[in-house]
Design a protein around this motif. Sequence first.
Motif, PDB file in Angstrom:
ATOM      1  N   VAL A 142       0.860  -1.183   0.000  1.00  0.00           N
ATOM      2  CA  VAL A 142       0.000   0.000   0.000  1.00  0.00           C
ATOM      3  C   VAL A 142       0.893   1.229   0.000  1.00  0.00           C
ATOM      4  O   VAL A 142       1.779   1.370   0.850  1.00  0.00           O
ATOM      5  CB  VAL A 142      -0.936   0.017   1.224  1.00  0.00           C
ATOM      6  CG1 VAL A 142      -1.790   1.280   1.228  1.00  0.00           C
ATOM      7  CG2 VAL A 142      -1.834  -1.216   1.224  1.00  0.00           C
ATOM      8  N   VAL A 175      -9.585   9.642   0.814  1.00  0.00           N
ATOM      9  CA  VAL A 175      -8.333   8.984   1.170  1.00  0.00           C
ATOM     10  C   VAL A 175      -7.778   8.313  -0.089  1.00  0.00           C
ATOM     11  O   VAL A 175      -8.384   7.368  -0.605  1.00  0.00           O
ATOM     12  CB  VAL A 175      -8.539   7.937   2.273  1.00  0.00           C
ATOM     13  CG1 VAL A 175      -7.217   7.250   2.616  1.00  0.00           C
ATOM     14  CG2 VAL A 175      -9.138   8.580   3.515  1.00  0.00           C
ATOM     15  N   VAL A 228      -6.002   5.769  -1.984  1.00  0.00           N
ATOM     16  CA  VAL A 228      -5.482   4.431  -1.705  1.00  0.00           C
ATOM     17  C   VAL A 228      -4.958   3.824  -3.003  1.00  0.00           C
ATOM     18  O   VAL A 228      -5.692   3.730  -3.994  1.00  0.00           O
ATOM     19  CB  VAL A 228      -6.568   3.513  -1.106  1.00  0.00           C
ATOM     20  CG1 VAL A 228      -6.008   2.110  -0.878  1.00  0.00           C
ATOM     21  CG2 VAL A 228      -7.092   4.094   0.193  1.00  0.00           C
ATOM     22  N   VAL A 283      -9.876  -4.094   1.244  1.00  0.00           N
ATOM     23  CA  VAL A 283      -9.219  -2.873   1.714  1.00  0.00           C
ATOM     24  C   VAL A 283      -9.932  -2.407   2.977  1.00  0.00           C
ATOM     25  O   VAL A 283     -11.162  -2.243   2.983  1.00  0.00           O
ATOM     26  CB  VAL A 283      -9.236  -1.769   0.645  1.00  0.00           C
ATOM     27  CG1 VAL A 283      -8.667  -0.466   1.210  1.00  0.00           C
ATOM     28  CG2 VAL A 283      -8.427  -2.196  -0.576  1.00  0.00           C
ATOM     29  N   LEU A 333     -10.191   0.491   5.942  1.00  0.00           N
ATOM     30  CA  LEU A 333      -9.875   1.854   6.366  1.00  0.00           C
ATOM     31  C   LEU A 333     -10.159   1.948   7.858  1.00  0.00           C
ATOM     32  O   LEU A 333     -11.255   1.582   8.319  1.00  0.00           O
ATOM     33  CB  LEU A 333     -10.728   2.857   5.591  1.00  0.00           C
ATOM     34  CG  LEU A 333     -10.359   4.331   5.732  1.00  0.00           C
ATOM     35  CD1 LEU A 333      -8.940   4.585   5.233  1.00  0.00           C
ATOM     36  CD2 LEU A 333     -11.345   5.208   4.965  1.00  0.00           C
ATOM     37  N   THR A 381     -14.880   6.539   9.663  1.00  0.00           N
ATOM     38  CA  THR A 381     -14.614   5.971   8.340  1.00  0.00           C
ATOM     39  C   THR A 381     -15.962   5.765   7.651  1.00  0.00           C
ATOM     40  O   THR A 381     -16.826   5.060   8.167  1.00  0.00           O
ATOM     41  CB  THR A 381     -13.849   4.648   8.460  1.00  0.00           C
ATOM     42  OG1 THR A 381     -14.508   3.794   9.407  1.00  0.00           O
ATOM     43  CG2 THR A 381     -12.424   4.896   8.955  1.00  0.00           C
ATOM     44  N   THR A 433     -13.964   1.268  11.564  1.00  0.00           N
ATOM     45  CA  THR A 433     -13.415   0.593  10.383  1.00  0.00           C
ATOM     46  C   THR A 433     -14.466   0.506   9.275  1.00  0.00           C
ATOM     47  O   THR A 433     -15.664   0.453   9.539  1.00  0.00           O
ATOM     48  CB  THR A 433     -12.939  -0.840  10.696  1.00  0.00           C
ATOM     49  OG1 THR A 433     -14.064  -1.633  11.089  1.00  0.00           O
ATOM     50  CG2 THR A 433     -11.891  -0.851  11.786  1.00  0.00           C
ATOM     51  N   LEU A 472     -12.865   6.369  -1.046  1.00  0.00           N
ATOM     52  CA  LEU A 472     -12.934   6.051   0.377  1.00  0.00           C
ATOM     53  C   LEU A 472     -12.738   7.364   1.130  1.00  0.00           C
ATOM     54  O   LEU A 472     -11.907   8.189   0.741  1.00  0.00           O
ATOM     55  CB  LEU A 472     -11.846   5.055   0.770  1.00  0.00           C
ATOM     56  CG  LEU A 472     -12.119   3.589   0.436  1.00  0.00           C
ATOM     57  CD1 LEU A 472     -10.841   2.778   0.591  1.00  0.00           C
ATOM     58  CD2 LEU A 472     -13.213   3.043   1.348  1.00  0.00           C
ATOM     59  N   ALA A 493      -4.851   2.681   6.135  1.00  0.00           N
ATOM     60  CA  ALA A 493      -5.463   1.849   5.104  1.00  0.00           C
ATOM     61  C   ALA A 493      -4.680   0.547   5.032  1.00  0.00           C
ATOM     62  O   ALA A 493      -3.443   0.560   5.005  1.00  0.00           O
ATOM     63  CB  ALA A 493      -5.450   2.554   3.751  1.00  0.00           C
ATOM     64  N   THR A 510       0.062  -1.874   4.967  1.00  0.00           N
ATOM     65  CA  THR A 510      -0.575  -0.811   5.728  1.00  0.00           C
ATOM     66  C   THR A 510       0.076   0.529   5.453  1.00  0.00           C
ATOM     67  O   THR A 510       1.305   0.630   5.407  1.00  0.00           O
ATOM     68  CB  THR A 510      -0.485  -1.103   7.242  1.00  0.00           C
ATOM     69  OG1 THR A 510      -1.103  -2.362   7.511  1.00  0.00           O
ATOM     70  CG2 THR A 510      -1.167  -0.034   8.062  1.00  0.00           C
TER      71      THR A 510
END
Length: 490
Positions: free
Chosen positions: A155, A171, A173, A188, A190, A198, A215, A238, A256, A301
Amino acid sequence: MRLRHFAIPAAIELAALTGLATPAVAAPEQAPTLQIVAPYQVAVIEGKTKSVTATVVNISDTTAKKVAFGFGKVDPAAGLILPDGCTGKVDTACAIGDLAPGASRKFTFKLKPDAATGTDLTSSLALLATGAANVAGAVQPMVVVRAKGGVDLEVADIDDMKLNRGQTADVPVTVRNAGSESVDALGVVLIGEEQVQTLSKYRNCVAESEEGVNTVVCLFEGTFAAGAEFTVPSATPLQVKLASTAGGPFTYTAAAVAVGVNKSAAASLAKKSGPELSLKEAGDEGDYTDVPDDLNDADNTAVFGIKVAASTADSAAIGATFTGAVGDSSTVKVGVRNLGPTAVIPANAKWAQYVEIKFPTGVNITKYDSACQLWLPRDPSTPTDNTWFCLVPSGLGVDRTALFSFTGTLAGTKFTPGYVIVDGGVQDNNLSNDRAEFGINPTAGGEGGGGGLPLTGAPAGWVAAGGALLLIVGAIFFTTARRRRIITKA
């Protein structure tokens, strides 16, 4: 539907270490102490180069001088390539300079094992963090494993962001399959601490909140080939939202996490209504619960910070009164209430909220709250004055109360009231309610006397740093995240 129970990777450790605090009432400041956050094992696919990130953190409350990051006992077969800009002796290759309390520096180095340099499938090296003579350095061993192939998701780093209270942000990602095998889908996750919501509005995502951690888990269906890179497009982002009552100044932590999954059962998400969150190149539907092992889950992560400006939180002390006759036992609760208008900032590298409690004279304490410690003088010949310090749960919310329970026996005939004082930190601009009376109301009757339980031993939770901090202060985010298991469920 479940992707699989899996632990939050060790990258979250960084968020905890930079949030450690020695309470303001602690014993003399500790020696500068360094810690390294990095994987203990790295798998490198033969013929490929693997990037590895290591972070040096000052986990003490004192500035560490002349800090450097380097390597020791490097096996040539590991194929170490120093980080960009690092030169000189290998053991102190990367100069950092002074590192403030809670501050950190990140370094990315590369490993390219050469099969011709050795016949073993593993090699090793040591990561070093050093400093001036009074600095407690750190050594972390690392094993490098040569692998024939496998799944290796990475990531990309996510930059810190600054949000206003109540503001929402996308966000970014990006997930890269650096391995040699494809996966049938990506999960995935978050993650945000309590004040970071989130958001989920997609049918292929499931949201949950537990133990102060929020989450969202999303399933992206399709074939994610080796060597390919995938991003969450701006059309279906996201997102995170900072709570309207988030306290500041503070940097909240979010992350993430990506995990590969293979075909099994995801029908439950397909039944949800609403738009579908997509990844570019994602496509085919299918069932997914089989999670292949990832060669290097440490880089699955990306941890990032969410900064918020200063706010006010009025912490008001809550007092009580012991009532009864001599010899009677009485239980009272004292503590603090946050009158707002925002939450108290969580414990950090410089401060943790506490309550100081001075008990009335003539009371023998027989039972006390587990969050509290009796303040003992360093000189054993000096008598204690029945003053206690209690750690307030981190980030006390608006109109929330933290109470500490004490049971005591009234003894003797001379009684003097005590007090309760709360440390509201930089957010508390109303000092008039920071102190409350801890009274005593003796009544007639009773049998007299009544000795209390002996209280012995040093207040380790306040005097010691390091391990005690992890248990008391750092536990606020770190142990919560480490203990919980992220899953998707129907």
